[in-house]
Design a protein around this motif. Structure first.
Motif, mmCIF file in Angstrom:
data_model
loop_
_atom_site.group_PDB
_atom_site.id
_atom_site.type_symbol
_atom_site.label_atom_id
_atom_site.label_comp_id
_atom_site.label_asym_id
_atom_site.label_seq_id
_atom_site.Cartn_x
_atom_site.Cartn_y
_atom_site.Cartn_z
ATOM 1 N N VAL A 1 0.759 -1.145 -0.264
ATOM 2 C CA VAL A 1 0.005 0.233 -0.152
ATOM 3 C C VAL A 1 0.915 1.163 0.241
ATOM 4 N N GLU A 2 0.243 1.602 -1.135
ATOM 5 C CA GLU A 2 1.447 3.415 -0.738
ATOM 6 C C GLU A 2 0.548 4.723 0.431
ATOM 7 N N LEU A 3 1.262 4.960 0.614
ATOM 8 C CA LEU A 3 0.619 6.257 1.192
ATOM 9 C C LEU A 3 1.899 7.255 2.094
ATOM 10 N N VAL A 4 0.819 8.098 1.020
ATOM 11 C CA VAL A 4 1.538 9.669 0.796
ATOM 12 C C VAL A 4 0.961 10.882 1.458
ATOM 13 N N VAL A 5 1.908 11.129 1.764
ATOM 14 C CA VAL A 5 0.889 12.237 2.620
ATOM 15 C C VAL A 5 2.024 13.679 2.132
ATOM 16 N N TYR A 6 1.035 15.057 1.554
ATOM 17 C CA TYR A 6 1.331 15.934 1.366
ATOM 18 C C TYR A 6 1.383 16.990 2.117
ATOM 19 N N GLY A 7 2.331 17.481 2.414
ATOM 20 C CA GLY A 7 2.381 19.289 2.977
ATOM 21 C C GLY A 7 3.435 20.271 2.787
ATOM 22 N N ALA A 8 3.522 21.263 3.770
ATOM 23 C CA ALA A 8 4.898 22.513 3.272
ATOM 24 C C ALA A 8 5.214 22.894 5.383
ATOM 25 N N GLU A 9 6.240 23.091 4.950
ATOM 26 C CA GLU A 9 6.827 23.552 5.803
ATOM 27 C C GLU A 9 5.969 24.192 6.975
ATOM 28 N N VAL A 10 5.805 25.207 6.583
ATOM 29 C CA VAL A 10 4.951 26.377 6.845
ATOM 30 C C VAL A 10 3.178 25.555 6.881
ATOM 31 N N LEU A 11 3.126 26.086 8.077
ATOM 32 C CA LEU A 11 1.120 25.371 8.957
ATOM 33 C C LEU A 11 0.574 26.232 8.422
ATOM 34 N N CYS A 12 -0.279 25.099 7.695
ATOM 35 C CA CYS A 12 -1.378 25.415 7.251
ATOM 36 C C CYS A 12 -2.134 26.259 8.194
ATOM 37 N N PRO A 13 -3.190 28.109 8.274
ATOM 38 C CA PRO A 13 -3.738 29.217 8.350
ATOM 39 C C PRO A 13 -4.891 28.165 9.589
ATOM 40 N N SER A 14 -5.219 27.484 9.742
ATOM 41 C CA SER A 14 -5.531 26.828 9.966
ATOM 42 C C SER A 14 -5.489 25.819 10.925
ATOM 43 N N CYS A 15 -4.009 25.574 10.964
ATOM 44 C CA CYS A 15 -3.602 24.182 11.694
ATOM 45 C C CYS A 15 -2.133 24.435 12.643
#
Length: 108
Positions: A5-19
């Motif tokens: 199974v492939e688990l992919v996490v999409y994100g960024a170094e900067v936190l999203c405004p609501s997070c």
């Protein structure tokens, strides 16, 4: 077991405004990796982290990274075999259920 199974996490170094009060995308990726490894063992899941602002050129990663930005999704966005199973603050219970539905079994 045979199935991977492939688990992919999409994100960024900067936190999203609501997070603001949540761990970073990278920290949540590492946390998911450790938790899944403890529950299901080290075999059967391929993990990948994609920085949405610097995605690889290969598809489908590049297109989905652009989609996360365009649709203002809360990141990290967790995909298992291209199905969204978590957004913003992924829930382990939901991720585990998605893995089990793909044939992974918890280790004793």
């Amino acid at each position: 077991m045979g199935n991977n199974v492939e688990l992919v996490v999409y994100g960024a170094e900067v936190l999203c405004p609501s997070c603001v009060n949540l761990p970073s995308s990278k920290e949540q990726y590492e946390w998911l990796q450790a938790a899944i490894g403890r529950k299901f063992g080290e075999e059967g899941v391929t993990f990948k982290y994609i920085d949405i602002y610097n995605p690889p050129a290969e598809e489908p990663y590049k297109d989905f990274a652009e989609r996360v930005i365009e649709e203002d999704m809360f990141y990290p966005v967790v995909l298992i075999d291209e199905e969204i199973v978590g957004e913003g603050n992924p829930r382990l219970k939901t991720v585990y259920k998605a893995l089990e539905s793909r044939g992974l079994e918890p280790q004793g």
